[in-house]
Scaffold this motif. Structure first.
Motif, PDB file in Angstrom:
ATOM      1  N   CYS A 122       0.841  -1.311   0.112  1.00 16.63           N
ATOM      2  CA  CYS A 122      -0.080   0.175  -0.008  1.00 16.63           C
ATOM      3  C   CYS A 122       0.898   1.321  -0.064  1.00 16.63           C
ATOM      4  CB  CYS A 122      -0.723   0.098   1.337  1.00 16.63           C
ATOM      5  SG  CYS A 122      -2.245  -1.228   1.343  1.00 16.63           S
ATOM      6  N   TYR A 123       1.414   1.511  -1.265  1.00 15.70           N
ATOM      7  CA  TYR A 123       2.399   2.512  -1.377  1.00 15.70           C
ATOM      8  C   TYR A 123       2.298   3.781  -0.538  1.00 15.70           C
ATOM      9  CZ  TYR A 123       5.000   0.142  -4.918  1.00 15.70           C
ATOM     10  OH  TYR A 123       5.734  -0.898  -5.679  1.00 15.70           O
ATOM     11  N   ALA A 124       0.876   4.278  -0.671  1.00  6.86           N
ATOM     12  CA  ALA A 124       0.678   5.712  -0.272  1.00  6.86           C
ATOM     13  C   ALA A 124      -0.330   5.856   0.522  1.00  6.86           C
ATOM     14  CB  ALA A 124       0.386   6.768  -1.374  1.00  6.86           C
ATOM     15  N   TYR A 159      -3.346   6.423 -10.716  1.00  5.72           N
ATOM     16  CA  TYR A 159      -4.239   6.254  -9.767  1.00  5.72           C
ATOM     17  C   TYR A 159      -3.837   7.006  -8.436  1.00  5.72           C
ATOM     18  CZ  TYR A 159      -5.197   2.900 -13.376  1.00  5.72           C
ATOM     19  OH  TYR A 159      -5.336   2.120 -14.410  1.00  5.72           O
ATOM     20  N   ASN A 160      -2.974   7.901  -8.368  1.00  2.60           N
ATOM     21  CA  ASN A 160      -2.459   8.424  -7.131  1.00  2.60           C
ATOM     22  C   ASN A 160      -2.218   9.846  -7.524  1.00  2.60           C
ATOM     23  OD1 ASN A 160      -0.835   7.401  -4.235  1.00  2.60           O
ATOM     24  ND2 ASN A 160      -1.984   9.473  -4.561  1.00  2.60           N
ATOM     25  N   ILE A 335      -6.595  -3.396 -14.196  1.00  7.69           N
ATOM     26  CA  ILE A 335      -6.061  -2.083 -14.843  1.00  7.69           C
ATOM     27  C   ILE A 335      -5.581  -2.409 -16.168  1.00  7.69           C
ATOM     28  CG2 ILE A 335      -5.865  -0.886 -12.523  1.00  7.69           C
ATOM     29  CD1 ILE A 335      -2.964  -1.273 -12.851  1.00  7.69           C
ATOM     30  N   ASP A 336      -5.344  -1.475 -16.886  1.00  7.51           N
ATOM     31  CA  ASP A 336      -4.772  -1.553 -18.256  1.00  7.51           C
ATOM     32  C   ASP A 336      -3.259  -2.162 -18.178  1.00  7.51           C
ATOM     33  OD1 ASP A 336      -7.117  -0.991 -19.272  1.00  7.51           O
ATOM     34  OD2 ASP A 336      -6.560   1.258 -19.676  1.00  7.51           O
ATOM     35  N   ASP A 372     -10.698   5.846  -7.659  1.00 11.72           N
ATOM     36  CA  ASP A 372      -9.072   5.485  -7.900  1.00 11.72           C
ATOM     37  C   ASP A 372      -8.714   4.882  -6.402  1.00 11.72           C
ATOM     38  OD1 ASP A 372      -8.966   5.951 -10.313  1.00 11.72           O
ATOM     39  OD2 ASP A 372      -7.812   7.883 -10.086  1.00 11.72           O
ATOM     40  N   LEU A 373      -9.347   4.341  -5.576  1.00 11.09           N
ATOM     41  CA  LEU A 373      -9.101   3.497  -4.240  1.00 11.09           C
ATOM     42  C   LEU A 373      -8.449   2.305  -4.545  1.00 11.09           C
ATOM     43  CD1 LEU A 373     -12.029   5.035  -1.983  1.00 11.09           C
ATOM     44  CD2 LEU A 373      -9.734   6.045  -2.560  1.00 11.09           C
ATOM     45  N   LEU A 374      -7.378   2.242  -5.192  1.00 12.14           N
ATOM     46  CA  LEU A 374      -6.711   0.924  -5.456  1.00 12.14           C
ATOM     47  C   LEU A 374      -5.922   0.706  -4.212  1.00 12.14           C
ATOM     48  CD1 LEU A 374      -7.485   1.968  -8.290  1.00 12.14           C
ATOM     49  CD2 LEU A 374      -5.375   0.755  -9.071  1.00 12.14           C
ATOM     50  N   TRP A 375      -5.802  -0.677  -3.581  1.00 13.57           N
ATOM     51  CA  TRP A 375      -5.275  -1.009  -2.584  1.00 13.57           C
ATOM     52  C   TRP A 375      -3.994  -1.112  -2.496  1.00 13.57           C
ATOM     53  CZ3 TRP A 375      -6.144  -2.614   2.334  1.00 13.57           C
ATOM     54  CH2 TRP A 375      -5.078  -3.064   3.090  1.00 13.57           C
TER      55      TRP A 375
END
Length: 509
Positions: A122-124, A159-160, A335-336, A372-375
């Motif tokens: 969870c980078y950020a 996404y961030n 995702i792409d 854009d709430l990607l884990w």
């Protein structure tokens, strides 16, 4: 108030607030343990840090129960020769201390308890505000992960794109940042999250530098002197937390402003600054770092191919002679980008491949979300199918006595791993046989099987999370070819489905 072994002791001292205390005031302390009967004397040198508004922090992680006394050294007369003491009580409950390397390729807590790395990314998550951070922690409380990879600096990437509320340095993106002054409020927030992970039994793998900035804030190209100033402050504040790991960089080879010589200088400095010897590594994008470097404790590797089939993981393990953690093997998602769209079945498969190779694997999830709430980046909630299957894997591993060793990676037994005491784990991957001929490799002097040894065999369905015990023990007899087979020639019946594993456990007598 007493402090538990491997917990955080903190003393706050009043000192000067004028000028720039981050640069101008130097504070260190020597912590001495009063040795009791049967104990050796111990002393640890630590560095204090400025916490703003004339407040200075001395932090320490005691590794021995008993009485500890400390005395400061400072260029400021009011902070020099300050003294104090505290009592350290033995660790209790789930406090096993920091994680260390054990038996060359594996990990254990400081008290000797085995640590089976099952990490996620969870980078950020710490840059998203309190509400989302609280949701992330609630998700982790019910998830199988015991390590979390996370960035200290904020991230500006797909996404961030949102700017955080606070930054490590004083200032703003619009007005610029003062690289001589830190924002203590930012670090207090970060420390609260590291402490929350500790209380959940999760290691915080702190990524100190990363390339996901590209001039947006400029933290990826601060210059050597500012890099070292930042590193000293981060270590002074965070090293006393027992659950800290250091990742010098994520995708180091994408940071154009730093050379290999820079990474070596920063890696050695990181090692020398940390009085507790926390685990240290550096993560790649394209070019593997030389993890044989002495300041690196374990290999942190990005590679999906190494654990997609047989052999690759074991080769890296042998090349480095250290624990190998595949922190990035591509992510479950839709995702792409190709690195973020493998299936849950494939991710679970890669975990099992890496496990049987005697290495460790990390998880990530990248399912699209309207906000854009990607884990993988912001945390929140998990939406994928892999976490419960990884919980199943963790239960299997934690029932074993110690680290797994792959028994060769040749054509005969690349799918078989051994744990001390005669325990075996076999993973059949995408093959779907209807039986498995009972066979245990014999490696004289390392993995021996006694004539007449008896074993319980269980079939593990790694996707459906089912355990089926095969009736009656299997009795080993030795034959040529360095294999032990069942004395009666029995085979293990299988359901003719992929993703099956075998747990083979020695029986007494």
């Amino acid at each position: 108030m007493p402090v538990e072994q491997w917990d955080l002791y903190e003393a706050a001292l009043d000192g000067p607030a004028h000028g720039n205390p981050f640069r101008e005031v130097h504070l260190t302390a020597r912590f001495r343990h009063e040795a009791g009967a049967g104990q050796s004397a111990a002393a640890v040198e630590t560095t204090g840090c400025y916490d703003g508004e004339g407040r200075y922090l001395l932090r320490f992680m005691p590794h021995l129960p008993g009485t500890w006394r400390w005395e400061t050294r400072s260029n400021d007369p009011g902070l020099d020769a300050r003294r104090g003491s505290f009592t350290c009580e033995p660790a209790s409950g789930d406090n096993h201390g920091p994680v260390r390397v054990r038996d060359t390729h594996h990990f254990a807590y400081a008290d000797g308890t085995p640590y089976w790395q099952l990490g996620t990314t969870c980078y950020a998550w710490t840059h998203q505000g309190d509400a989302l951070a609280a949701q992330t922690l609630a998700t982790l409380a019910g998830a199988p992960f015991n390590k979390l990879r996370m960035c200290v600096f904020p991230k500006h990437y797909a996404y961030n794109r949102n700017d955080p509320e606070r930054y490590p340095f004083a200032g703003s993106r619009q007005a610029g940042f003062d690289l001589d002054r830190f924002d203590p409020a930012f670090f207090r927030d970060l420390e609260r999250r590291v402490a929350a992970l500790r209380d959940l039994g999760i290691e915080a793998d702190l990524i100190l530098f990363h390339p996901y900035d590209r001039g947006h804030w400029g933290f990826d190209a601060m210059g050597a002197e500012a890099d070292e100033h930042y590193l000293r402050y981060v270590v002074a504040r965070l090293a006393p937390y027992r659950n800290v790991w250091w990742s010098l960089a994520n995708e180091y080879d994408l940071l154009a402003a730093k050379s290999r010589a820079d990474w070596e200088r920063l890696g050695r400095l990181l090692r020398d600054l940390d009085p507790y010897g926390h685990l240290r590594s550096i993560h790649n994008c394209h070019a593997f770092y030389d993890h044989n470097r002495p300041w690196i404790t374990h290999a942190s590797v990005q590679s999906g191919r190494a654990v997609a089939g047989w052999g690759g993981a074991a080769v890296l393990r042998e090349a480095y002679g250290k624990p190998v953690v595949f922190d990035e093997v591509r992510y479950e998602g839709d995702i792409d980008q190709p690195w973020g769209r493998i299936t849950a079945r494939e991710l679970v498969h890669r975990f099992w491949q890496g496990t049987v190779a005697g290495t460790y694997v990390g998880h990530g999830e990248t399912y699209r979300h309207p906000e854009d709430l990607l884990w993988w980046s912001k945390g929140g909630v998990l939406r994928g199918e892999s976490p419960p299957r990884l919980a199943f894997l963790r239960e299997v591993l934690e029932a074993l006595p110690a680290g797994l060793e792959q028994i060769g990676h040749d054509d005969r037994t690349p799918d078989t791993a051994y744990a001390p005491g005669g325990h075996y784990l076999v993973y059949l991957g995408d093959r779907a046989p209807d039986s498995w001929p009972f066979r245990l490799p014999v490696n004289p002097g390392r993995h021996e099987v006694a004539e007449g040894a008896r074993f319980r065999v269980e079939v593990l369905d790694t996707w459906h999370m089912r355990i089926t015990e095969i009736p009656g023990p299997f009795t080993a007899t030795l034959r040529t070819g360095r294999l032990a087979v069942d004395r009666a020639g029995r085979a293990v019946p299988l359901p003719a489905e992929p993703w099956q594993a075998l747990r083979i456990t020695p029986l007494p007598g």
